[in-house]
Scaffold this active site. Structure first.
Site, mmCIF file in Angstrom:
data_model
loop_
_atom_site.group_PDB
_atom_site.id
_atom_site.type_symbol
_atom_site.label_atom_id
_atom_site.label_comp_id
_atom_site.label_asym_id
_atom_site.label_seq_id
_atom_site.Cartn_x
_atom_site.Cartn_y
_atom_site.Cartn_z
ATOM 1 N N GLN A 1 57.636 53.196 13.675
ATOM 2 C CA GLN A 1 59.114 53.144 13.608
ATOM 3 C C GLN A 1 59.555 52.412 12.359
ATOM 4 O OE1 GLN A 1 61.869 52.802 17.084
ATOM 5 N NE2 GLN A 1 60.361 51.247 17.626
ATOM 6 N N TYR B 1 49.993 41.233 24.803
ATOM 7 C CA TYR B 1 50.583 41.664 23.522
ATOM 8 C C TYR B 1 51.235 40.477 22.825
ATOM 9 C CZ TYR B 1 54.369 43.476 20.545
ATOM 10 O OH TYR B 1 55.242 43.694 19.500
#
Ligand SMILES: NC(=O)c1ccc[n+]([C@@H]2O[C@H](COP(=O)([O-])OP(=O)(O)OC[C@H]3O[C@@H](n4cnc5c(N)ncnc54)[C@H](OP(=O)(O)O)[C@@H]3O)[C@@H](O)[C@H]2O)c1
Length: 304
Positions: free
Chosen positions: A13, A126
């Site tokens: 992105q 994460y």
């Protein structure tokens, strides 16, 4: 002579927007996993040693938040070890590093936006790997800018806005979490601000450049439920054919919407340091979302 800039994660992105924003700033070498794998640390080292960039912009990351719970070693290699190696290699050749991190480094228990001086306490794998990456780059000895962002959207790749639009074509009901707060931020904004910083360093020199850690998100705040309603209302105003109405969206609590990774309830980041240091105002999240939705609608209509 044009400075060589290495951009990783070019197909992501953010990477796609950075390809556009960084192109005028030097000789851009944009790579992704097919060029070299950030999980292979020796390859990362040799690539940087051969290329000898003056700036490394690391937009590559392991971003599958839920999958990371079952792939901690891979998340750690890409998100923690690789940024440290970029830092070490940059330090040895006098290069500097732009790196991206996340609002998820905080546990979300504060009742105000987090500033750069707040202590991180990541809740999931994460987030832990991203925090470890920040620390590895900071310890590497390289000059660097770390931009923590969140709730990133763009007209390409997967993100919340595109998922909601897809589900709204297929479903007449949708449950969306109401008790997690943040600010939708376009990949274009993060890429444009990154380019601005690099341009400033190039023109003013590195001695006075304010390297360091910054929060970079759009202004204002919302929650995922209100954000989803906003997307559907905007799409309906544009006459996009959908089954879902804003009122068909049900607000649910995080505790009732189970996912493998725990998310912080407060993802709000204070951008005071960024705005005052660089003298740049940041747009409101609604104008960010409006702009990206217009791009998505144009692509859907085949106009882009
Ligand atoms: N998206 C968000 O909401 C968000 C929020 C906060 C912070 N951030 C941070 O912003 C940065 C950019 O995120 P993004 O949304 O642009 O992510 P993205 O769309 O998932 O892009 C990441 C890119 O990294 C590549 N990549 C993954 N594993 C790799 C590997 N082993 N070697 C080389 N390249 C690899 C991906 O390639 P493949 O697609 O082929 O795997 C992809 O092109 C990241 O640091 C992320 O942590 C994002």
């Amino acid at each position: 002579m044009k400075e060589r800039i290495l951009l990783t994660g070019k197909n992501g992105q953010l990477g796609r927007e950075l390809q556009r924003s960084l192109a005028p700033l030097g000789e851009l070498v944009a790579v992704d996993v097919e060029d070299f794998d950030l999980a292979e640390i020796d390859t990362v080292r040799s690539f940087v040693r051969t290329l000898r960039p003056r700036i490394i912009v690391n937009a590559a990351a392991y971003t599958a938040v839920d999958d990371a719970e079952t792939e901690p070693a891979l998340a750690m290699a890409i998100n923690a070890l690789a940024p440290g190696v970029f830092g070490e290699e940059a330090a040895s050749i006098g290069a500097w590093v732009v790196h991206y991190s996340t609002d998820y480094v905080f546990d979300g228990t504060a009742e105000r936006p987090y500033s750069e001086t707040d202590t991180p306490n990541p809740l999931n794998v994460y987030a832990k790997s991203k925090r470890a990456g920040e620390l590895a780059l900071q310890a590497s000895g390289a000059q660097h800018v770390i931009l923590r962002t969140g709730w990133v959207l763009s007209s390409h790749a997967q993100n919340f806005a595109k998922t909601i639009l897809r589900l709204a074509v297929e479903q007449t009901q949708l449950n969306v979490v109401v008790d997690q707060f943040g600010a939708p931020t376009s990949a274009q904004l993060v890429a444009d601000m990154s380019a601005h910083l690099i341009r400033q360093e190039q023109t003013e020199g590195s001695e006075d450049f304010p390297f360091g850690l910054y929060h970079l998100v759009a202004a204002g705040e919302t929650n995922w439920y209100e954000y989803a309603r906003y997307i559907i209302a905007a799409a309906r105003a544009e006459k996009v054919p959908l089954l879902l109405e804003p009122d068909d969206i049900q607000a649910v609590k995080s505790k009732d919407y189970l996912s493998p990774a725990v998310r912080p309830s407060n993802s709000r980041l204070s951008t005071d340091k960024f705005c005052s240091t660089f003298g740049l105002p940041l747009p409101h999240w609604q104008s960010e979302v409006d702009r990206v939705l217009q791009q998505i609608f144009m692509i859907q209509r085949g106009q882009a």
